[in-house]
Design an enzyme around this catalytic site. Structure first.
Site, PDB file in Angstrom:
ATOM      1  CG  ASN A  90      -1.601   1.327   1.434  1.00  0.00           C
ATOM      2  OD1 ASN A  90      -2.506   1.721   0.704  1.00  0.00           O
ATOM      3  ND2 ASN A  90      -1.139   2.056   2.447  1.00  0.00           N
ATOM      4  CB  SER A 146      -3.251   5.166  -8.651  1.00  0.00           C
ATOM      5  OG  SER A 146      -3.777   6.379  -9.139  1.00  0.00           O
ATOM      6  CE1 TYR A 160       1.127   7.175  -6.459  1.00  0.00           C
ATOM      7  CE2 TYR A 160      -0.509   7.701  -8.137  1.00  0.00           C
ATOM      8  CZ  TYR A 160      -0.183   7.140  -6.920  1.00  0.00           C
ATOM      9  OH  TYR A 160      -1.166   6.545  -6.150  1.00  0.00           O
ATOM     10  CE  LYS A 164       0.647   3.554  -6.520  1.00  0.00           C
ATOM     11  NZ  LYS A 164       0.750   2.662  -5.340  1.00  0.00           N
TER      12      LYS A 164
END
Length: 252
Positions: A90, A146, A160, A164
């Site tokens: 997480n 995400s 980011y 991911k």
């Protein structure tokens, strides 16, 4: 029909990274309520210990496990001796929230941090826990991803999103490689979550109105999804990216 199992994760050990607050705390609390013993990871020992104590206060079993997931030596030391059945990756937001920036103006250390935190840490922790899972013939790997992995956004999160997306690709390969060993691997790609602002703010209300179910995601929503993926009932899901976003449609 078999009786309903109120504690489907009894006897399992789970490690949840970045679990000292927010979504991670919600995941840890729900896994513990389902019967798992939870190792609560966070950068902050105080936060990790506080969530572990909260779980114990509610009758669950937990320990605080503070370490930096981007530190290879610290991660190896922390998980040494733990038989981790469920790994929930997480942790994904740098201390202070990171520095959103258009990619061409993003300092290399900023995008490297996103890769270290959102891809390399997932790879490292998986390598640490999956041999034991394979030996025991059962395991669950869950990446908290995400919607930024599947959709271009003009808000300075290119690195980011790329990290991911790399994690989601790894998950697909893990599902194929280790499914025969009794291990499943899945990603939960989150949409807009509580914490982006307060209801009543025009900008936040516009975001909420864009979600078909009319509300932001909650930590418990993610926790319940992790319980299902970790249980025998969710054992058919493998190598999947599940968009947990209230029905938000990409491409608009």
């Amino acid at each position: 029909m078999e009786p309903y199992d109120a504690r489907p994760l009894a006897g399992r050990v789970a490690l949840v990274t970045g679990a000292g607050q927010g979504v991670g705390r919600g995941i840890a609390m729900r896994l513990a309520a389902a019967g798992a013993k939870v190792a609560v990871n966070d950068l902050s020992p105080a936060r990790a210990d506080a969530v572990a104590a909260e779980i114990r206060d509610h009758g669950g079993d937990a320990l605080g496990l503070a370490f930096d997931v981007t530190d290879a030596a610290a991660a190896e030391t922390a998980v040494n001796g733990l038989e981790i059945d469920i790994l929930v990756n997480n942790a994904g937001v740098p201390p202070g929230g990171g520095r959103p920036n258009r990619f061409a103006e993003m300092p290399p250390e900023d995008w490297q941090l996103q890769i270290d935190l959102n891809l390399a840490a997932l790879m490292r922790l998986t390598q640490l826990v999956i041999p034991g899972q394979a030996k025991r013939g059962w395991g669950r790997i869950i990446q908290i991803s995400s919607g930024a992995s599947a959709r271009g956004l003009a808000i300075g999160v290119a690195a980011y999103g790329a990290a991911k997306a790399g994690g989601e690709s790894l998950i697909r390969h893990l599902g194929v490689e280790y499914g025969p060993a009794g291990i499943t691997a899945n990603s939960l790609a989150l949409g807009l979550m509580e914490g982006v602002g307060r209801a009543g703010d025009p900008g936040v209300d516009r975001l909420i109105n864009s979600i078909p179910i009319g509300r932001l995601g909650r930590p418990d929503d993610v926790g319940e999804a992790c319980v299902w993926l970790s249980s025998e009932a969710g054992g058919l899901a493998n190598g999947q990216v599940i968009h947990l976003n209230g029905g938000t449609v990409f491409g608009r």
